[in-house]
Design a protein around this motif. Structure first.
Motif, PDB file in Angstrom:
ATOM      1  N   ALA A  63       0.830  -1.211   0.000  1.00 55.30           N
ATOM      2  CA  ALA A  63       0.000   0.000   0.000  1.00 55.30           C
ATOM      3  C   ALA A  63       0.864   1.261   0.000  1.00 55.30           C
ATOM      4  O   ALA A  63       0.570   2.236  -0.708  1.00 55.30           O
ATOM      5  CB  ALA A  63      -0.919  -0.005   1.221  1.00 55.30           C
ATOM      6  N   ILE A  64       1.959   1.241   0.775  1.00 57.46           N
ATOM      7  CA  ILE A  64       2.861   2.398   0.838  1.00 57.46           C
ATOM      8  C   ILE A  64       3.487   2.657  -0.537  1.00 57.46           C
ATOM      9  O   ILE A  64       3.543   3.793  -1.013  1.00 57.46           O
ATOM     10  CB  ILE A  64       3.959   2.176   1.908  1.00 57.46           C
ATOM     11  CG1 ILE A  64       3.342   2.213   3.312  1.00 57.46           C
ATOM     12  CG2 ILE A  64       5.066   3.231   1.786  1.00 57.46           C
ATOM     13  CD1 ILE A  64       4.237   1.660   4.387  1.00 57.46           C
ATOM     14  N   VAL A  65       3.944   1.586  -1.173  1.00 56.51           N
ATOM     15  CA  VAL A  65       4.567   1.712  -2.492  1.00 56.51           C
ATOM     16  C   VAL A  65       3.568   2.269  -3.504  1.00 56.51           C
ATOM     17  O   VAL A  65       3.875   3.192  -4.274  1.00 56.51           O
ATOM     18  CB  VAL A  65       5.134   0.346  -2.964  1.00 56.51           C
ATOM     19  CG1 VAL A  65       5.502   0.391  -4.440  1.00 56.51           C
ATOM     20  CG2 VAL A  65       6.343  -0.056  -2.115  1.00 56.51           C
ATOM     21  N   GLN A  66       2.352   1.715  -3.500  1.00 55.18           N
ATOM     22  CA  GLN A  66       1.325   2.164  -4.446  1.00 55.18           C
ATOM     23  C   GLN A  66       0.929   3.619  -4.182  1.00 55.18           C
ATOM     24  O   GLN A  66       0.731   4.394  -5.113  1.00 55.18           O
ATOM     25  CB  GLN A  66       0.085   1.266  -4.355  1.00 55.18           C
ATOM     26  CG  GLN A  66       0.275  -0.110  -4.988  1.00 55.18           C
ATOM     27  CD  GLN A  66       0.675  -0.006  -6.455  1.00 55.18           C
ATOM     28  OE1 GLN A  66       1.821  -0.277  -6.817  1.00 55.18           O
ATOM     29  NE2 GLN A  66      -0.250   0.425  -7.297  1.00 55.18           N
ATOM     30  N   PHE A  67       0.818   3.992  -2.912  1.00 58.82           N
ATOM     31  CA  PHE A  67       0.435   5.354  -2.554  1.00 58.82           C
ATOM     32  C   PHE A  67       1.482   6.363  -3.034  1.00 58.82           C
ATOM     33  O   PHE A  67       1.138   7.407  -3.598  1.00 58.82           O
ATOM     34  CB  PHE A  67       0.265   5.454  -1.032  1.00 58.82           C
ATOM     35  CG  PHE A  67      -0.005   6.848  -0.539  1.00 58.82           C
ATOM     36  CD1 PHE A  67      -1.216   7.480  -0.817  1.00 58.82           C
ATOM     37  CD2 PHE A  67       0.959   7.536   0.188  1.00 58.82           C
ATOM     38  CE1 PHE A  67      -1.453   8.783  -0.367  1.00 58.82           C
ATOM     39  CE2 PHE A  67       0.723   8.826   0.633  1.00 58.82           C
ATOM     40  CZ  PHE A  67      -0.494   9.452   0.357  1.00 58.82           C
ATOM     41  N   THR A  68       2.761   6.044  -2.830  1.00 58.02           N
ATOM     42  CA  THR A  68       3.817   6.988  -3.233  1.00 58.02           C
ATOM     43  C   THR A  68       3.948   7.071  -4.749  1.00 58.02           C
ATOM     44  O   THR A  68       4.449   8.071  -5.268  1.00 58.02           O
ATOM     45  CB  THR A  68       5.175   6.596  -2.612  1.00 58.02           C
ATOM     46  OG1 THR A  68       5.480   5.228  -2.938  1.00 58.02           O
ATOM     47  CG2 THR A  68       5.150   6.759  -1.106  1.00 58.02           C
ATOM     48  N   ARG A  69       3.502   6.037  -5.451  1.00 52.90           N
ATOM     49  CA  ARG A  69       3.531   6.072  -6.924  1.00 52.90           C
ATOM     50  C   ARG A  69       2.612   7.171  -7.475  1.00 52.90           C
ATOM     51  O   ARG A  69       2.830   7.675  -8.572  1.00 52.90           O
ATOM     52  CB  ARG A  69       3.100   4.725  -7.503  1.00 52.90           C
ATOM     53  CG  ARG A  69       4.212   3.690  -7.619  1.00 52.90           C
ATOM     54  CD  ARG A  69       3.757   2.578  -8.554  1.00 52.90           C
ATOM     55  NE  ARG A  69       4.534   1.370  -8.414  1.00 52.90           N
ATOM     56  CZ  ARG A  69       5.718   1.167  -9.000  1.00 52.90           C
ATOM     57  NH1 ARG A  69       6.255   2.117  -9.733  1.00 52.90           N
ATOM     58  NH2 ARG A  69       6.358   0.024  -8.840  1.00 52.90           N
ATOM     59  N   THR A  70       1.571   7.519  -6.734  1.00 52.67           N
ATOM     60  CA  THR A  70       0.644   8.547  -7.218  1.00 52.67           C
ATOM     61  C   THR A  70       1.332   9.908  -7.319  1.00 52.67           C
ATOM     62  O   THR A  70       0.936  10.750  -8.126  1.00 52.67           O
ATOM     63  CB  THR A  70      -0.589   8.671  -6.285  1.00 52.67           C
ATOM     64  OG1 THR A  70      -0.133   9.003  -4.972  1.00 52.67           O
ATOM     65  CG2 THR A  70      -1.371   7.378  -6.238  1.00 52.67           C
ATOM     66  N   PHE A  71       2.377  10.129  -6.507  1.00 51.21           N
ATOM     67  CA  PHE A  71       3.104  11.391  -6.543  1.00 51.21           C
ATOM     68  C   PHE A  71       4.247  11.358  -7.554  1.00 51.21           C
ATOM     69  O   PHE A  71       4.549  12.359  -8.181  1.00 51.21           O
ATOM     70  CB  PHE A  71       3.670  11.729  -5.160  1.00 51.21           C
ATOM     71  CG  PHE A  71       2.612  11.826  -4.101  1.00 51.21           C
ATOM     72  CD1 PHE A  71       1.807  12.948  -4.002  1.00 51.21           C
ATOM     73  CD2 PHE A  71       2.398  10.775  -3.213  1.00 51.21           C
ATOM     74  CE1 PHE A  71       0.823  13.041  -3.034  1.00 51.21           C
ATOM     75  CE2 PHE A  71       1.413  10.859  -2.241  1.00 51.21           C
ATOM     76  CZ  PHE A  71       0.616  11.987  -2.150  1.00 51.21           C
TER      77      PHE A  71
END
Length: 478
Positions: A63-71
């Motif tokens: 989830a952390i990896v996917q969330f930071t991909r949005t930025f």
């Protein structure tokens, strides 16, 4: 710039160094549906952790990896800082993620009422250092097992899991995170200094061996744990060099201390004409009962993808590595032929190098102990030189300076990694040491000076003198 003084602990306080809490590898594409989350986990350490906790921890990282991909789609998270630990993320191959969770160093203090109160040192761990460590984990795995994708092609997911389990079960035991420092960031190679004539002798020796032993594809030559010649690509030699100097050579050091021709390792051939012996392969090439097996390594995994036998042969302080196609069946006769051919010549060559090295050492020996220590690294050829480290192995790092000074060097390096242009930093530590960092034309130099009453101009002059004496053929921008 003023630095903080070293942390001191009293008798009632207890220090806990950083340690490995968790290490896992997952691929989110292997268990995309609800209820199949466990399938995406390829490896988890420690293995005795409850299944639901494993799924929860992997899910959180995903989830952390996917969330930071949005930025930033091309640069997902590399680390997550919390009070008690730090997590490091590394995408080793497409959708194959490796995660390492390291506890923050901690000091346990005793309060007035007698209870123990933990104080976590959240800023002590450097992302650059431990980010490099997790990348080394993958590089070492790939050296001996090839890529994750190729393993799946060869035998499916179960085959890959077995290989990962077998390798990391042992490898993680060799990780000593409290010993990691700037040298892990560089992952460099220490080159042995030689005069032209001796270097030509070694090149001639390598050419003769490759011509006589026609099966040999690549050769590497080392002396005193330092590289002299290599036919491998830089990145492959870098990780092979790390394996040789931190794992293989230290394992064979003890028998040598007993006596050079001691039978402590069965690789001793029993020859009276030379000191050559195998560090890999059969314990005794003359014993027909012992199978002829050499470790296999994978090189050029981004292009030709070659699997090779690794033959490491040593005479005195000289080591030669022969790499042969893994498809070739190596026989006892071949080993005996190699021993007869290489042993006498390598023994003589090792003796010549030793004489030349000792002669140069006498000429260049300083009159007194220098008041500076340094680390040098060249990004172009991976050349590394250090007078700070007395000994660096997989299990320990003996340095001649305080850990707080090593932390300052790491901080300066982190600043350099974020800047494209050349830079210089001069810092004064509270312990009366001066710390200097220079970045110039793909080269980095870090110097620690123990001049208590020096000023900025004098420190700058000392560094210039160091560059002139130790690096006179290397151009550093002023």
């Amino acid at each position: 710039m003023l630095m903080t003084s070293p942390r001191m602990t009293t008798a009632q306080e207890k220090q806990f160094p950083p340690s490995l809490l968790n290490f896992f590898i997952y691929n989110p594409q292997l268990g995309p549906k609800e209820g199949e989350e466990e399938k995406k986990i390829l490896f988890y350490h420690p293995s005795e952790v409850d299944k639901n906790e494993k799924i929860r921890n992997v899910g959180l990282c995903e989830a952390i990896v996917q969330f930071t991909r949005t930025f930033c789609p091309n640069k997902p998270a590399k680390s997550l800082h919390t009070q008690k630990n730090r997590q490091f993320f590394y995408e080793a191959e497409g959708n194959f993620w490796m995660v390492m969770v390291v506890s923050n160093p901690m000091i346990e203090r005793v309060s007035k009422d007698g209870t123990r109160v933990p104080e976590y040192q959240e800023d002590e761990l450097l992302d650059t250092v431990y980010g490099a460590v997790i990348q080394q984990c993958y590089s070492m795995y790939k050296l001996f097992n090839g890529t994750f994708a190729k393993s799946i092609e060869a035998g499916g997911i179960e085959h890959l899991q077995q290989r990962i389990q077998k390798f990391f079960y042992r490898y993680l035991q060799t990780l000593h995170l409290h010993s990691c420092d700037l040298l892990d960031v560089f992952g460099g190679i220490s080159f042995f200094p030689l005069d032209k004539m001796t270097y030509l002798k070694i090149q001639s020796f390598v050419n003769r061996m490759e011509e006589s032993l026609e099966l040999v594809k690549y050769t590497a030559f080392l002396y005193n744990d330092q590289l002299i010649w290599s036919g491998l690509e830089q990145d492959d030699m870098r990780i092979l060099y790390k394996y040789l100097t931190t794992s293989l050579f230290p394992r064979h050091l003890e028998p040598e201390l007993i006596g050079r021709d001691s039978p402590g390792r069965g690789g001793i051939t029993g020859s009276l004409h030379h000191y050559g012996r195998f560090l890999t392969g059969p314990y005794n090439i003359n014993d027909p009962e012992i199978a002829v097996r050499f470790p296999r390594i994978f090189v050029n995994t981004d292009s030709t993808y070659e699997e090779l036998h690794l033959i490491v042969y040593k005479a005195m302080s000289a080591v030669v590595c022969f790499l042969i196609d893994a498809a070739v069946d190596l026989t006892r006769e071949f080993c005996q032929r190699l021993d007869d051919l290489v042993g006498p010549q390598l023994t003589l060559l090792a003796s010549d190098i030793c004489e030349q090295f000792n002669a140069n050492k006498r000429l260049s020996a300083p009159e007194k102990e220098p008041h500076f220590k340094y680390i040098y690294f060249n990004h172009m050829n991976l050349a590394e030189k250090t007078t700070i480290h007395m000994r660096k192995t997989a299990s320990m790092s003996l340095t001649s300076v305080h850990p707080d000074l090593m932390k300052i060097l790491g901080d300066i390096n982190s600043d350099f990694s974020r800047a494209d242009e050349d830079e210089e930093v001069i810092a004064k530590a509270m312990t009366d040491y001066w710390v200097v960092g220079k970045k110039s034309d793909q080269r980095e130099l870090y110097v620690i000076l123990s001049q208590k009453n020096a000023n900025l101009i004098e420190v700058n002059e000392e560094v210039k003198k160091l560059c002139a004496t130790q690096f006179n053929n290397i151009f550093f921008l002023d």
